[in-house]
Design an enzyme around this catalytic site. Structure first.
Site, PDB file in Angstrom:
ATOM      1  N   HIS A 199      43.697  -4.731  17.142  1.00 29.73           N
ATOM      2  CA  HIS A 199      44.192  -6.105  17.343  1.00 29.73           C
ATOM      3  C   HIS A 199      43.167  -7.178  16.946  1.00 29.73           C
ATOM      4  O   HIS A 199      43.399  -8.356  17.142  1.00 29.73           O
ATOM      5  CB  HIS A 199      44.645  -6.355  18.804  1.00 29.73           C
ATOM      6  CG  HIS A 199      45.714  -5.405  19.278  1.00 29.73           C
ATOM      7  ND1 HIS A 199      46.473  -5.624  20.394  1.00 29.73           N
ATOM      8  CD2 HIS A 199      46.155  -4.233  18.773  1.00 29.73           C
ATOM      9  CE1 HIS A 199      47.333  -4.614  20.550  1.00 29.73           C
ATOM     10  NE2 HIS A 199      47.141  -3.762  19.571  1.00 29.73           N
ATOM     11  N   GLU A 248      56.252  -0.846  18.876  1.00 29.50           N
ATOM     12  CA  GLU A 248      55.377  -0.394  19.963  1.00 29.50           C
ATOM     13  C   GLU A 248      54.556  -1.556  20.482  1.00 29.50           C
ATOM     14  O   GLU A 248      54.341  -1.700  21.678  1.00 29.50           O
ATOM     15  CB  GLU A 248      54.448   0.729  19.445  1.00 29.50           C
ATOM     16  CG  GLU A 248      53.690   1.448  20.558  1.00 29.50           C
ATOM     17  CD  GLU A 248      52.377   0.791  20.969  1.00 29.50           C
ATOM     18  OE1 GLU A 248      51.831   1.170  22.015  1.00 29.50           O
ATOM     19  OE2 GLU A 248      51.884  -0.109  20.260  1.00 29.50           O
ATOM     20  N   GLU A 249      54.125  -2.403  19.542  1.00 30.93           N
ATOM     21  CA  GLU A 249      53.192  -3.487  19.908  1.00 30.93           C
ATOM     22  C   GLU A 249      53.851  -4.610  20.703  1.00 30.93           C
ATOM     23  O   GLU A 249      53.172  -5.510  21.163  1.00 30.93           O
ATOM     24  CB  GLU A 249      52.532  -4.061  18.645  1.00 30.93           C
ATOM     25  CG  GLU A 249      51.615  -3.080  17.915  1.00 30.93           C
ATOM     26  CD  GLU A 249      50.328  -2.769  18.670  1.00 30.93           C
ATOM     27  OE1 GLU A 249      50.169  -3.224  19.809  1.00 30.93           O
ATOM     28  OE2 GLU A 249      49.493  -2.037  18.096  1.00 30.93           O
ATOM     29  N   ASP A 279      44.784   0.875  14.387  1.00 33.05           N
ATOM     30  CA  ASP A 279      45.942   0.837  15.303  1.00 33.05           C
ATOM     31  C   ASP A 279      47.217   0.602  14.523  1.00 33.05           C
ATOM     32  O   ASP A 279      47.642  -0.523  14.345  1.00 33.05           O
ATOM     33  CB  ASP A 279      45.715  -0.242  16.356  1.00 33.05           C
ATOM     34  CG  ASP A 279      46.752  -0.216  17.455  1.00 33.05           C
ATOM     35  OD1 ASP A 279      47.539   0.743  17.502  1.00 33.05           O
ATOM     36  OD2 ASP A 279      46.790  -1.147  18.262  1.00 33.05           O
ATOM     37  N   ASP A 303      54.442  -0.249  13.474  1.00 25.88           N
ATOM     38  CA  ASP A 303      54.243  -1.707  13.508  1.00 25.88           C
ATOM     39  C   ASP A 303      52.793  -2.050  13.836  1.00 25.88           C
ATOM     40  O   ASP A 303      52.044  -1.220  14.362  1.00 25.88           O
ATOM     41  CB  ASP A 303      55.201  -2.377  14.503  1.00 25.88           C
ATOM     42  CG  ASP A 303      55.031  -1.898  15.933  1.00 25.88           C
ATOM     43  OD1 ASP A 303      54.844  -0.690  16.142  1.00 25.88           O
ATOM     44  OD2 ASP A 303      55.067  -2.744  16.851  1.00 25.88           O
TER      45      ASP A 303
HETATM   46 ZN   LIG Z   1      48.753   1.144  18.816  1.00 26.92          ZN
END
Ligand SMILES: [Zn+2]
Length: 383
Positions: free
Chosen positions: A356, A134-135, A102, A72
């Site tokens: 991000h 995970e995020e 990421d 994700d």
């Molecule tokens: Zn990550």
């Protein structure tokens, strides 16, 4: 077969923002594995809308090395992107796109090397463990980790390919979120003696948390390798009140603790709750016994403890020729694997500085370095 960059292009093209399903990406990965004769197991979420994927390459046995990553990505909403975030775009030596650093570059490189993994028999298995959610608090991996030792074989080493600039990261902090809900008693704002302002109580509670945070900063161990070298306490969201002239009935806020791996964030929450019971509730109840403060733990992600002697540290340090000590403040799934008894380190392409962000990118050289590391790993697992 695809190069790591071609595979990255493919993985980036799936919009796997955490609020959406990751199944299209997972099905694609399953097809790639199947094309190389590798079976995979899905560990879905309760609703069946997302899934973790596990695959074992080589002998079906305990031990071996697990390459782990989340599928994700964080949202792009409201971010000023110069290119389409879901189309891998090359500019100079950089590849832009959501998830490039990421963290789709790591699983992309692992998948691109699949033909080399299956070309000759491996003596030790290489496992893929690709997670969801995970995020949004490392929510997906625990379901898969729970199957390890049950329906899935137990690796002896886990490499989490979060962006570390390919440095070997030995430790990270934990995360602990709790929500405080204050229920006060409404009254006209001129009648403060008759009401209990949820907003003003919340302000005192937040000030208490700030005081606790400062006490931890003041008592920090100067030799601690984390930045900052203490468990941090932060309130990032508050909602409360309806009008300036109404004593508010409702206020709530969320506190986010980033704890040193050896600290117990539950103790911070307990200290705070005990203080509320002793100092705040009697005062509120004297005006109205139905007023309340409730504190609820919302999410917890365990930290990763340094273990220089672990097989994961030894192996990845040898592969990378990296003997520096690297600690990071952000949480990953590494702590969850370690807590379940597997040696884990974080090492992956790209820099957390780009994670991000709008115009997230990964440097070509980072992907190349990851490719070199994984090739050495394949050689190791062959012998
Ligand atoms: Zn990550």
């Amino acid at each position: 077969m695809a190069t790591p960059i071609e595979m990255l292009e493919k993985l980036v093209s799936f919009d796997t923002t955490s609020s959406k399903s990751n199944l299209a990406l997972i099905e694609y990965v399953q097809d790639v594995l199947k094309d190389h004769g590798v079976a995979s197991t899905l560990v879905p979420n309760e609703e069946g809308t997302k899934a973790n994927l596990w695959a074992t390459i080589g002998p079906e046995q305990e031990g071996g090395v697990c390459l782990s990553g989340h599928t994700d990505v964080v949202p792009v909403d409201g971010q000023p992107w110069d290119t389409d975030p879901f189309t891998l775009t090359k500019k100079g030596s950089r590849y832009y796109g959501r998830g490039t650093c990421d963290m789709k570059a790591f699983p992309a490189t692992a998948l691109a090397l699949l033909p080399e993994m299956v070309a000759k028999p491996l003596a030790r298995p290489i496992h893929f463990a690709f997670s969801y959610d995970e995020e949004v608090g490392c929510l997906g991996a625990p379901r898969m980790i729970a199957e390890i030792g049950q329906s899935l074989p137990r690796p002896s080493v886990v490499i989490i390919g979060e962006p570390t600039d390919m440095k070997v990261v030995s430790a990270h902090k934990g995360m602990w979120f709790f929500r405080t809900v204050v229920t006060g008693k409404e009254a006209h704002s001129s009648q403060t003696h008759r009401g209990v302002s949820a907003v003003m109580i919340a302000a005192r509670l937040i000030a208490k948390l700030d005081e606790m945070a400062k006490a931890r900063a003041a008592a920090a161990d100067p030799d601690c390798k984390f930045e900052p070298p203490y468990s941090s306490i932060h309130v990032g969201m508050v909602q409360g009140g309806t009008a300036p002239n109404i004593i508010s009935r409702h206020c709530e806020f969320v506190c986010d603790i980033r704890n040193l791996p050896d600290d117990f964030p539950e103790d911070i929450q307990k200290e705070y709750e005990a203080w509320i019971a002793a100092e705040i509730l009697p005062e509120m109840h004297a005006i109205d016994p139905t007023t309340s403060v409730t504190v609820t733990t919302e999410n917890a992600v365990v930290g990763l403890r340094e273990d220089r002697e672990s097989e994961a540290e030894q192996l990845v340090r040898q592969l990378m020729g990296d003997n520096d000590t690297n600690f990071v403040p952000y949480g990953t799934e590494a702590g969850q694997f370690q807590q379940a008894g597997m040696a884990a380190v974080v090492c992956g392409p790209g820099s957390i500085d780009q994670a991000h962000q709008p115009n997230e990118f990964v440097e070509e050289s980072q992907v190349a370095s990851c490719e070199t590391m994984l090739r050495k790993l394949i050689d190791r697992c062959r012998a």
